[in-house]
Design a protein around this motif. Structure first.
Motif, PDB file in Angstrom:
ATOM      1  N   THR A   1       0.840  -1.190   0.000  1.00 29.38           N
ATOM      2  CA  THR A   1       0.000   0.000   0.000  1.00 29.38           C
ATOM      3  C   THR A   1       0.880   1.246   0.000  1.00 29.38           C
ATOM      4  O   THR A   1       2.071   1.193   0.322  1.00 29.38           O
ATOM      5  CB  THR A   1      -0.905   0.037   1.242  1.00 29.38           C
ATOM      6  OG1 THR A   1      -0.085   0.208   2.409  1.00 29.38           O
ATOM      7  CG2 THR A   1      -1.721  -1.236   1.371  1.00 29.38           C
ATOM      8  N   TYR A   2       0.265   2.365  -0.325  1.00 28.66           N
ATOM      9  CA  TYR A   2       1.011   3.627  -0.293  1.00 28.66           C
ATOM     10  C   TYR A   2       1.535   3.901   1.115  1.00 28.66           C
ATOM     11  O   TYR A   2       2.693   4.305   1.290  1.00 28.66           O
ATOM     12  CB  TYR A   2       0.129   4.793  -0.757  1.00 28.66           C
ATOM     13  CG  TYR A   2       0.766   6.126  -0.445  1.00 28.66           C
ATOM     14  CD1 TYR A   2       1.809   6.617  -1.231  1.00 28.66           C
ATOM     15  CD2 TYR A   2       0.362   6.869   0.664  1.00 28.66           C
ATOM     16  CE1 TYR A   2       2.429   7.817  -0.920  1.00 28.66           C
ATOM     17  CE2 TYR A   2       0.977   8.071   0.973  1.00 28.66           C
ATOM     18  CZ  TYR A   2       2.008   8.540   0.181  1.00 28.66           C
ATOM     19  OH  TYR A   2       2.627   9.724   0.495  1.00 28.66           O
TER      20      TYR A   2
ATOM     21  N   HIS B   1       1.674  15.522  -3.880  1.00 27.19           N
ATOM     22  CA  HIS B   1       0.875  14.457  -4.496  1.00 27.19           C
ATOM     23  C   HIS B   1      -0.339  15.027  -5.226  1.00 27.19           C
ATOM     24  O   HIS B   1      -0.676  14.584  -6.335  1.00 27.19           O
ATOM     25  CB  HIS B   1       0.433  13.451  -3.440  1.00 27.19           C
ATOM     26  CG  HIS B   1       1.535  12.563  -2.950  1.00 27.19           C
ATOM     27  ND1 HIS B   1       2.599  12.198  -3.742  1.00 27.19           N
ATOM     28  CD2 HIS B   1       1.731  11.954  -1.746  1.00 27.19           C
ATOM     29  CE1 HIS B   1       3.407  11.405  -3.055  1.00 27.19           C
ATOM     30  NE2 HIS B   1       2.906  11.248  -1.847  1.00 27.19           N
TER      31      HIS B   1
ATOM     32  N   ILE C   1       6.712  -2.052  -4.854  1.00 31.97           N
ATOM     33  CA  ILE C   1       6.029  -0.879  -5.416  1.00 31.97           C
ATOM     34  C   ILE C   1       5.859  -1.069  -6.918  1.00 31.97           C
ATOM     35  O   ILE C   1       4.779  -0.838  -7.473  1.00 31.97           O
ATOM     36  CB  ILE C   1       6.814   0.414  -5.120  1.00 31.97           C
ATOM     37  CG1 ILE C   1       6.843   0.699  -3.618  1.00 31.97           C
ATOM     38  CG2 ILE C   1       6.183   1.602  -5.857  1.00 31.97           C
ATOM     39  CD1 ILE C   1       7.777   1.833  -3.226  1.00 31.97           C
TER      40      ILE C   1
ATOM     41  N   SER D   1      -3.516   4.292  -5.552  1.00 31.21           N
ATOM     42  CA  SER D   1      -4.113   3.999  -4.248  1.00 31.21           C
ATOM     43  C   SER D   1      -5.250   4.954  -3.918  1.00 31.21           C
ATOM     44  O   SER D   1      -6.295   4.541  -3.415  1.00 31.21           O
ATOM     45  CB  SER D   1      -3.048   4.078  -3.146  1.00 31.21           C
ATOM     46  OG  SER D   1      -2.026   3.131  -3.351  1.00 31.21           O
TER      47      SER D   1
ATOM     48  N   LEU E   1       6.836   6.422  -6.030  1.00 27.93           N
ATOM     49  CA  LEU E   1       5.928   6.573  -4.892  1.00 27.93           C
ATOM     50  C   LEU E   1       4.711   7.412  -5.281  1.00 27.93           C
ATOM     51  O   LEU E   1       3.594   7.137  -4.841  1.00 27.93           O
ATOM     52  CB  LEU E   1       6.657   7.220  -3.713  1.00 27.93           C
ATOM     53  CG  LEU E   1       5.875   7.271  -2.390  1.00 27.93           C
ATOM     54  CD1 LEU E   1       5.620   5.860  -1.850  1.00 27.93           C
ATOM     55  CD2 LEU E   1       6.612   8.102  -1.347  1.00 27.93           C
ATOM     56  N   GLN E   2       4.913   8.414  -6.129  1.00 29.82           N
ATOM     57  CA  GLN E   2       3.780   9.225  -6.581  1.00 29.82           C
ATOM     58  C   GLN E   2       2.813   8.393  -7.422  1.00 29.82           C
ATOM     59  O   GLN E   2       1.591   8.531  -7.290  1.00 29.82           O
ATOM     60  CB  GLN E   2       4.282  10.422  -7.390  1.00 29.82           C
ATOM     61  CG  GLN E   2       4.950  11.488  -6.536  1.00 29.82           C
ATOM     62  CD  GLN E   2       4.654  12.893  -7.003  1.00 29.82           C
ATOM     63  OE1 GLN E   2       5.101  13.304  -8.070  1.00 29.82           O
ATOM     64  NE2 GLN E   2       3.896  13.638  -6.205  1.00 29.82           N
TER      65      GLN E   2
ATOM     66  N   LEU F   1       2.341   5.214  -7.116  1.00 25.67           N
ATOM     67  CA  LEU F   1       1.646   4.337  -6.168  1.00 25.67           C
ATOM     68  C   LEU F   1       0.550   5.103  -5.434  1.00 25.67           C
ATOM     69  O   LEU F   1      -0.545   4.579  -5.204  1.00 25.67           O
ATOM     70  CB  LEU F   1       2.643   3.745  -5.171  1.00 25.67           C
ATOM     71  CG  LEU F   1       2.064   2.750  -4.158  1.00 25.67           C
ATOM     72  CD1 LEU F   1       1.534   1.497  -4.852  1.00 25.67           C
ATOM     73  CD2 LEU F   1       3.115   2.368  -3.108  1.00 25.67           C
ATOM     74  N   TYR F   2       0.836   6.341  -5.068  1.00 23.06           N
ATOM     75  CA  TYR F   2      -0.178   7.192  -4.438  1.00 23.06           C
ATOM     76  C   TYR F   2      -1.384   7.340  -5.371  1.00 23.06           C
ATOM     77  O   TYR F   2      -2.538   7.243  -4.938  1.00 23.06           O
ATOM     78  CB  TYR F   2       0.414   8.569  -4.131  1.00 23.06           C
ATOM     79  CG  TYR F   2      -0.616   9.594  -3.707  1.00 23.06           C
ATOM     80  CD1 TYR F   2      -0.993   9.726  -2.371  1.00 23.06           C
ATOM     81  CD2 TYR F   2      -1.227  10.430  -4.648  1.00 23.06           C
ATOM     82  CE1 TYR F   2      -1.955  10.653  -1.982  1.00 23.06           C
ATOM     83  CE2 TYR F   2      -2.184  11.361  -4.270  1.00 23.06           C
ATOM     84  CZ  TYR F   2      -2.544  11.471  -2.936  1.00 23.06           C
ATOM     85  OH  TYR F   2      -3.505  12.392  -2.568  1.00 23.06           O
TER      86      TYR F   2
END
Length: 285
Positions: free
Chosen positions: A59-60, A234, A125, A177, A170-171, A173-174
């Protein structure tokens, strides 16, 4: 194996237990169909329906905590990128609240973090993102020409991630999510015959635009108001992606040969209207 069919609930289960199992089955089905959430993944892990290692969904929040809490970055010398805006613009820009300096440093740290195949969380990720976008159910390697399905140019994701590091991953993944339906819709658009574009390469570019906005102090006012730079970067990324898709698909639709011109136009919108774009998105939510 996370792609295995969900086993049926044992007939000897008590009614409440059977109900819980049915709920868990429905939740895991949602994950497989592309609706990802913290609850879905945690429940699936509890039932043993996901693989361990790099194929296990992340998850994020788990990914963020890995970088922010588990990785030693605080106290390290992290060079702040040089702003290219003029002196008057610098003087006019508001200062960032001191309590947000740590978040800003963390973002710059992530930008400098290359993807490392030996770090399980980095690979998780990637596989979570790839499987969500493509609907792939089988275990997938992190490298190979299959990764071009989501828009990587090279056969190793770390090659394309060099510009914005793990911050860009990570962005993404955000995005999947917090806005799964939109992210999936944009992916479908990216592989359509009429509006084709490399989803992940564009995503990385949008993360770079966000980093430029941060470097040029264009996000300070919004971050001060919200009390969070992480939230702001984000949201800025999401609205830039949305603006791009709007521009890319608006008749007459654009082709990949028009990418450079589109990117310059998009960057202009971001520089001048990022606060307005974020506010409009929040009002629609």
């Amino acid at each position: 194996d996370c792609t295995s069919p969900t086993p049926p609930a044992p007939s000897c289960m008590a009614p409440d237990a059977a109900s819980d199992w049915a709920q868990a089955e429905a939740e895991w089905s949602s994950v497989q169909e592309g609706v990802i959430s913290e609850t879905h993944i945690v429940r699936a892990i509890q039932l043993g329906q996901v693989e361990s290692g790099i194929q296990r969904p992340i998850t994020y929040t788990q990914a963020f905590n890995h970088f922010f809490v588990e990785v030693e970055w605080k106290g390290k010398e992290i060079k702040k990128p040089q702003s290219h805006i003029g002196t008057l613009a610098k003087l006019a820009a508001p200062s960032l609240d001191r309590k947000l300096h740590e978040e800003r440093q963390f973002i710059y740290f992530l930008q400098k973090q290359p993807m490392d195949h030996s770090v399980v969380e980095h690979c998780r990720i990637f596989t979570t993102l790839f499987k969500f976008l493509t609907g792939e159910e089988a275990a997938i390697p992190v490298t190979g020409d299959h990764i071009q399905k989501i828009g990587f140019q090279a056969n190793d994701p770390k090659t394309d991630l060099r510009t914005a590091g793990m911050f860009s991953l990570l962005q993404a993944l955000y995005f999947i999510s917090e806005h799964p339906a939109i992210a999936k819709d944009y992916y479908r658009t990216s592989i359509s015959a009429t509006h084709e574009f490399p989803w992940i390469l564009c995503s990385i570019n949008f993360s770079c635009m966000v980093l430029d906005l941060l470097k040029d102090k264009r996000l300070h006012r919004m971050a001060n108001q919200k009390g969070s730079m992480i939230e702001v970067v984000h949201k800025a990324y999401v609205v830039i992606f949305a603006k791009f898709v709007e521009m890319w698909t608006k008749p007459p639709s654009r082709s990949i040969g028009e990418w450079d011109a589109t990117r310059r136009e998009l960057k202009g919108h971001a520089n001048e209207q990022i606060g307005k774009l974020v506010k409009e998105m929040e009002m629609k939510a």
